[in-house]
Design a protein around this motif. Structure first.
Motif, PDB file in Angstrom:
ATOM      1  N   ASP A   1       1.106  -1.000  -0.266  1.00 55.17           N
ATOM      2  CA  ASP A   1      -0.026  -0.020   0.251  1.00 55.17           C
ATOM      3  C   ASP A   1       0.612   1.151  -0.245  1.00 55.17           C
ATOM      4  N   MET A   2       1.480   0.980   0.533  1.00 56.25           N
ATOM      5  CA  MET A   2       2.818   2.256   1.112  1.00 56.25           C
ATOM      6  C   MET A   2       3.429   2.697  -0.146  1.00 56.25           C
TER       7      MET A   2
ATOM      8  N   GLU B   1       2.356   1.555  -3.135  1.00 55.62           N
ATOM      9  CA  GLU B   1       1.454   2.158  -4.309  1.00 55.62           C
ATOM     10  C   GLU B   1       1.548   3.609  -4.452  1.00 55.62           C
ATOM     11  N   GLN B   2       1.171   3.720  -2.478  1.00 57.45           N
ATOM     12  CA  GLN B   2       0.424   5.262  -2.057  1.00 57.45           C
ATOM     13  C   GLN B   2       1.953   6.334  -3.064  1.00 57.45           C
TER      14      GLN B   2
ATOM     15  N   ASN C   1       2.074   6.553  -6.462  1.00 56.15           N
ATOM     16  CA  ASN C   1       1.047   8.043  -6.799  1.00 56.15           C
ATOM     17  C   ASN C   1       1.471   9.134  -6.821  1.00 56.15           C
ATOM     18  N   ALA C   2       1.770   9.012  -5.397  1.00 56.03           N
ATOM     19  CA  ALA C   2       2.357  11.029  -5.572  1.00 56.03           C
ATOM     20  C   ALA C   2       3.486  11.276  -6.309  1.00 56.03           C
TER      21      ALA C   2
END
Length: 166
Positions: A54-55, A57-58, A61-62
């Motif tokens: 998740d991190m 992916e974040q 995305n960032a």
């Protein structure tokens, strides 16, 4: 009746019962807690992996968002540079037009001044000529010899005219 080979079935059954009790006790005392511990540990690592995914992916995305913002900022900078270049070019044209207008004004003023000076010089020359004519007429009227006076007038006129203008 004797048992061949000295096997006591009762002893064997008691050992089997002891073994079964021992197995059941160890199953409840050791296997279940160890199995639960291993499942919790496995779940903990799965949760950590999911959290890391998740991190990641974040972060991706960032990163994409920042790259988009950076591209927008680059476009905005390029637009502002173009606008500044156009403004500078417009200012240059304006200054050029102002300089041309000022140059034309200076030339026109110089022409007017030259014309005024020419008029002043012509008026001064006319005045001088008028004075010379008056003076010559006066001499002619007062003198007895007209031809000498006329020659003196012509000599005076030739001296007052600069070379090349006769």
């Amino acid at each position: 009746m004797g048992i061949p080979l000295n096997i006591d079935w009762q002893q064997i059954l008691l050992h089997l019962l002891n073994f079964t009790l021992l197995f059941a006790g160890l199953y409840f005392l050791l296997y279940k807690p160890v199995k639960n511990f291993m499942e919790k540990r496995d779940q903990h690592y799965k949760d950590m992996q999911k959290s890391a995914d998740d991190m990641l992916e974040q972060a991706q995305n960032a990163k994409l968002e920042y790259e988009g913002k950076l591209a927008e900022a680059d476009k905005e900078i390029a637009g502002r540079k173009r606008a500044a270049a156009e403004e500078i070019e417009q200012m240059r044209r304006t200054r050029e037009k102002e300089a041309e207008a000022q140059a034309k004004k200076i030339v026109a003023d110089a022409k007017d001044e030259a014309k005024a000076m020419r008029t002043q010089i012509v008026d001064g020359a006319r005045k001088e000529i008028t004075e010379m004519v008056e003076h010559a007429a006066e001499k002619i009227l007062l003198s007895e010899d007209v031809s000498t006076t006329y020659d003196a007038f012509l000599d005076a006129a030739e001296r007052s005219v600069p070379d090349g203008e006769s």
